[in-house]
Scaffold this motif. Sequence first.
Motif, short mmCIF file in Angstrom:
data_model
loop_
_atom_site.label_atom_id
_atom_site.label_comp_id
_atom_site.label_asym_id
_atom_site.label_seq_id
_atom_site.Cartn_x
_atom_site.Cartn_y
_atom_site.Cartn_z
N LEU A 117 -3.03 -21.80 -2.07
CA LEU A 117 -3.37 -23.10 -1.49
C LEU A 117 -4.80 -23.02 -0.97
CD1 LEU A 117 -2.10 -25.91 -0.75
CD2 LEU A 117 -1.68 -24.95 1.53
N VAL A 118 -5.62 -24.00 -1.38
CA VAL A 118 -7.04 -24.00 -1.01
C VAL A 118 -7.27 -24.90 0.19
CG1 VAL A 118 -9.34 -24.67 -1.78
CG2 VAL A 118 -7.85 -23.41 -3.32
N PHE A 119 -7.98 -24.38 1.18
CA PHE A 119 -8.36 -25.11 2.40
C PHE A 119 -9.86 -25.45 2.34
CE2 PHE A 119 -4.44 -23.18 3.51
CZ PHE A 119 -3.94 -23.74 4.68
N VAL A 270 3.67 -21.32 0.59
CA VAL A 270 2.68 -22.36 0.26
C VAL A 270 3.25 -23.74 0.50
CG1 VAL A 270 1.32 -23.37 -1.60
CG2 VAL A 270 1.39 -20.88 -1.31
N GLU A 271 4.51 -23.97 0.12
CA GLU A 271 5.12 -25.27 0.36
C GLU A 271 5.18 -25.59 1.85
OE1 GLU A 271 6.61 -28.02 -1.31
OE2 GLU A 271 5.22 -27.25 -2.82
N TYR A 272 5.47 -24.56 2.65
CA TYR A 272 5.52 -24.78 4.10
C TYR A 272 4.14 -25.11 4.64
CZ TYR A 272 6.10 -24.06 9.07
OH TYR A 272 6.09 -24.24 10.43
N LEU A 273 3.12 -24.36 4.23
CA LEU A 273 1.78 -24.58 4.77
C LEU A 273 1.23 -25.94 4.38
CD1 LEU A 273 0.12 -21.08 4.28
CD2 LEU A 273 0.99 -22.10 6.39
N LEU A 274 1.49 -26.41 3.17
CA LEU A 274 0.93 -27.71 2.80
C LEU A 274 1.63 -28.85 3.55
CD1 LEU A 274 2.71 -29.62 0.60
CD2 LEU A 274 2.14 -27.71 -0.90
N ASN A 275 2.75 -28.52 4.18
CA ASN A 275 3.43 -29.50 5.04
C ASN A 275 3.10 -29.33 6.51
OD1 ASN A 275 5.69 -31.27 3.62
ND2 ASN A 275 5.60 -29.29 2.56
N ALA A 276 2.81 -28.09 6.95
CA ALA A 276 2.74 -27.81 8.39
C ALA A 276 1.38 -27.34 8.90
CB ALA A 276 3.79 -26.76 8.75
#
Length: 404
Positions: A117-119, A270-276
């Motif tokens: 996931l890119v920030f 990754v799914e958690y981070l793109l939500n949280a």
Amino acid sequence: MADDATTGRGFDLDRRLRERERANLRRQLDPAATVEARARFAEDPKGSAPTFETERLVFASNNYLGLATDDRVRRAAERGVSVGTGAGASRLITGDTGLHRGLERDLAACKRADRALVFSSGYAANVGTIAALSPDVIFSDELNHASIIDGCRLADAATVVYDHCDPDDLRDRMAARERAGSDDEAWLVVTDTVFSMDGDVAPLAELCAVADAFGAWVMVDEAHATGVFGDGGGIVQREGLTDRVEIQLGTLSKALASQGGYVAGDETLVEYLLNAARSFVFSTGLAPPAAAAAREALRIAREGERTARLWAHVETLRDGLEAMGYEVWGQTQILPVVVGDRRVALELGERLRERDVVATPIRPPTVPDGTSRIRVTPTATHTDAEIRACLDAFEAAGREVGLL
């Protein structure tokens, strides 16, 4: 703004600046005309346009592979402009593009992870990831980067700082916490892999073994290792520890010569981070040209030719500096030339600039008292003659300030 900032409830910023000046901590901007191994510089113009005059050799850049001006990377960025100069929105709204997804696939493959996931920056990746995980206890290396420190603060966790690169101290502190704490606490061990000021490498295998013994997760920041070690992946890949490190984080702005940060791990992470992760959710997506440039830079880095040239320069510089009598720390492309006294380090840095070599003095509070240093970072695009010129400048400057 009030005319007198020292009255009422305002902020006396002039006083704060004077205090920094007295402590030799005031910084200034020295604009460069280009991001290359050799560039023209201007004195700090404050709010005015810079006037570029003096050309100097740059040994203070994190552009380790010299890809920031590589024609292939430039062309990739130009193709990215066709998608848009900016993403235009958070990636959860309309700012997600094929360029972002392609970069993330390549990063995941390089890091041998399920997904990446890119920030918008490495800083945003660190603070967002740590805060989103919300661990009960964080065990953090004492020399971790400021973005990790700020992530610990945002997470509002109990933060336990262990001695630098010391798995035995980590084990002792974990054991003490286990005796005093709750069995259902979530623990996170966080460390840089390559430390930016000391140029050393975390003993990852030993740290992972300690974390495994206590059931903790491990998160690493590969900012200064991505693109340079382990077929471009970093220290985790060089050491074969992909299956033992739950969270791999890094930046696109150093060896990969672009902008942004990333997190790599399993699908659920990754799914958690793109939500949280608030720094992801509430930030505009990485600019498409930056994503395209980083993807091309990663491809070039993995070819290995640039990396080989970089390591040849590192060896020449280290051998030459040590032969003169300098103390050089680290085992990486970051060469800290330790001086000790802050005033001597500042003077040495100035003498180098007079010889048209830019190598940054680092002093307290960035580093501990008595360890002021010149941080030397070559790039793959320096020529042999430029490496020799750097060594000649260090020899002459060192004699002038009484170090040699």
